[in-house]
Design an enzyme around this catalytic site. Structure first.
Site, PDB file in Angstrom:
ATOM      1  N   TYR A 110      24.544 -20.816   4.444  1.00 21.66           N
ATOM      2  CA  TYR A 110      23.973 -20.144   5.618  1.00 21.66           C
ATOM      3  C   TYR A 110      22.635 -19.515   5.242  1.00 21.66           C
ATOM      4  CZ  TYR A 110      28.316 -20.363   8.382  1.00 21.66           C
ATOM      5  OH  TYR A 110      29.392 -20.777   9.112  1.00 21.66           O
TER       6      TYR A 110
ATOM      7  N   ASP B 256      30.126 -18.303  15.473  1.00 23.00           N
ATOM      8  CA  ASP B 256      30.349 -17.384  16.595  1.00 23.00           C
ATOM      9  C   ASP B 256      29.251 -17.515  17.646  1.00 23.00           C
ATOM     10  OD1 ASP B 256      32.701 -16.261  15.667  1.00 23.00           O
ATOM     11  OD2 ASP B 256      31.686 -14.623  14.621  1.00 23.00           O
TER      12      ASP B 256
ATOM     13  N   ARG C 273      33.073 -22.798  11.954  1.00 23.89           N
ATOM     14  CA  ARG C 273      33.271 -22.350  13.340  1.00 23.89           C
ATOM     15  C   ARG C 273      32.342 -21.181  13.614  1.00 23.89           C
ATOM     16  NH1 ARG C 273      38.814 -23.016  15.691  1.00 23.89           N
ATOM     17  NH2 ARG C 273      38.469 -20.913  16.454  1.00 23.89           N
TER      18      ARG C 273
ATOM     19  N   ARG D 241      27.149 -12.210   8.383  1.00 25.91           N
ATOM     20  CA  ARG D 241      26.472 -11.138   9.128  1.00 25.91           C
ATOM     21  C   ARG D 241      26.785  -9.773   8.532  1.00 25.91           C
ATOM     22  NH1 ARG D 241      28.429 -12.365  14.978  1.00 25.91           N
ATOM     23  NH2 ARG D 241      27.486 -10.328  15.335  1.00 25.91           N
TER      24      ARG D 241
END
Lengths: 249, 249
Positions: free
Chosen positions: B104, B51, B49, B191
């Site tokens: 990622y 952002d 999910r 992040r």
């Protein structure tokens, strides 16, 4: 004293480099920022007048007077154009006239449904591609030819003779890239080179038809240019003496 | 029968993946297109999910029923989201629950004035970077840790333990990329991993301070997460049995 700017831009929302009344262009945005920072109008001369939608990784432009700070220019520029360097150049440096060569890269994405992340940066190409034919076309481009059939020109009496010294298809990151370097390029030449080569590679044209075009065939004998959004002006080369910021000679 | 979608998107103009009333989200765009092509509402389950502002190179989502044509979906989708594949999956396939790992990549651009072409795709980072410190941070991340200090969470009682099995800074195309793979990630974890590591690499934190956070320090002990626009969900891995399109077992 003259100054040299190294410039990157996303061509998507620009009507090309060259200032045109009422249209948003890279030249206009840069000259507006320059006028503020240098407190007076300055005219830019550019190495490659890119068309609408064409991008630049390393465009070069020159202006008279002292170089201004790249950071100050960037603070005034919209986010789709960036000054990477602003440096001193020898008196009289002219980004267009002094350039020895221009290098362009055209990016093609094969056999994928389509791309979202690179939609304004690569050509989605769904036809079959014979890589050997592409390589053969690229090899035939090396040398001096008359590119009239590859030129969108409103000036029929100017010369279309240009000399290509790099012409190569390369696979990188799942993309097929066409790299081409020449002394200079006629208008729409790179996009025509790519479009015609892709037509050979999918079997629509023979390699002989393609090669015959290089002997000064008329524009009407040509085919379809590839879309603007896959094209990037990658690099412009200058003689050392035009680049060191000291008086030439 | 179930179906599996492989999806690419440019997160810039989306309020993230998950449907939210009144906001433009990837899930909403895809479910709208799916409803048209399959002639009835279908609910998507997603592996990651993401952002707002986060991109995907290889997001995976699943739905019940037969797969529909990727081309038909793409014809209905806006150009910042693309279905790369739509394939059959074993009955009951669930893109979130069945995923073994998520990978990622976060892209950072150093020491340049700024970028125009990649402005929504990389973080422009102007501080000094000690590459050895980055590599040391990344090495310390391997293994199972409690990532509460790296988590933006509205659910304080859930576990923040995750296992990282790839964590690596790589230089590519003039960019610095952080690649990280784990069983799953808590919210804003990647992040935060990037932001805290960059703070170590510029000397604002010691590597000991960074490493202590991995033992379940509270969120308030953490630092600043890196901006969303440098982050891409690169890949989701599944067991072979969940991927072959035949009934499992």
């Amino acid at each position: 004293m003259s100054a040299r700017l190294l410039i990157e831009y996303d061509g998507t929302a620009f009507h090309g480099w060259a200032a045109q009344p009422g249209l948003r262009t890279v030249q206009e945005e840069l000259e507006r920022a320059l006028a503020v920072v240098s407190r007076g109008p300055l005219k830019l001369t550019v190495a490659g007048r890119t068309d609408a939608g064409v991008h630049a990784l390393g465009q070069v432009a020159s202006h008279e007077g002292d170089p201004v700070s790249a950071r100050s220019l960037n603070a005034l520029l919209p986010d789709d154009v960036a000054v990477l360097e602003s440096t001193a150049a020898p008196e009289g440096f002219d980004a267009r006239r002094d350039a020895l060569s221009r290098t362009y890269v055209y990016r093609v994405r094969l056999h994928r449904e389509r791309t979202a992340l690179q939609r304004d940066r690569v050509l989605d190409w769904r036809y079959p591609v014979d890589r050997d034919l592409l390589d053969a076309c690229a090899a035939n481009l090396i040398g001096e030819h008359d590119f009239e059939a590859f030129t969108l020109s409103k000036e029929p009496y100017i010369s279309h003779r240009r000399t290509i010294d790099r012409s190569q298809w390369v696979e990188r990151d799942g993309l097929l890239e066409f790299w081409v370097r020449a002394d200079s390029f006629t208008r729409r030449m790179v996009r025509s080179l790519v479009g015609y080569q892709l037509d050979v590679a999918r079997g629509a044209w023979s390699i002989e038809q393609f090669t015959e075009l290089l002997a000064g065939a008329p524009r009407s004998a040509g085919g379809r240019a590839a879309a603007a959004h896959g094209l990037f002006l990658a690099e412009v080369a200058y003689p050392i003496t035009a680049m060191d910021g000291s008086p030439s000679g």
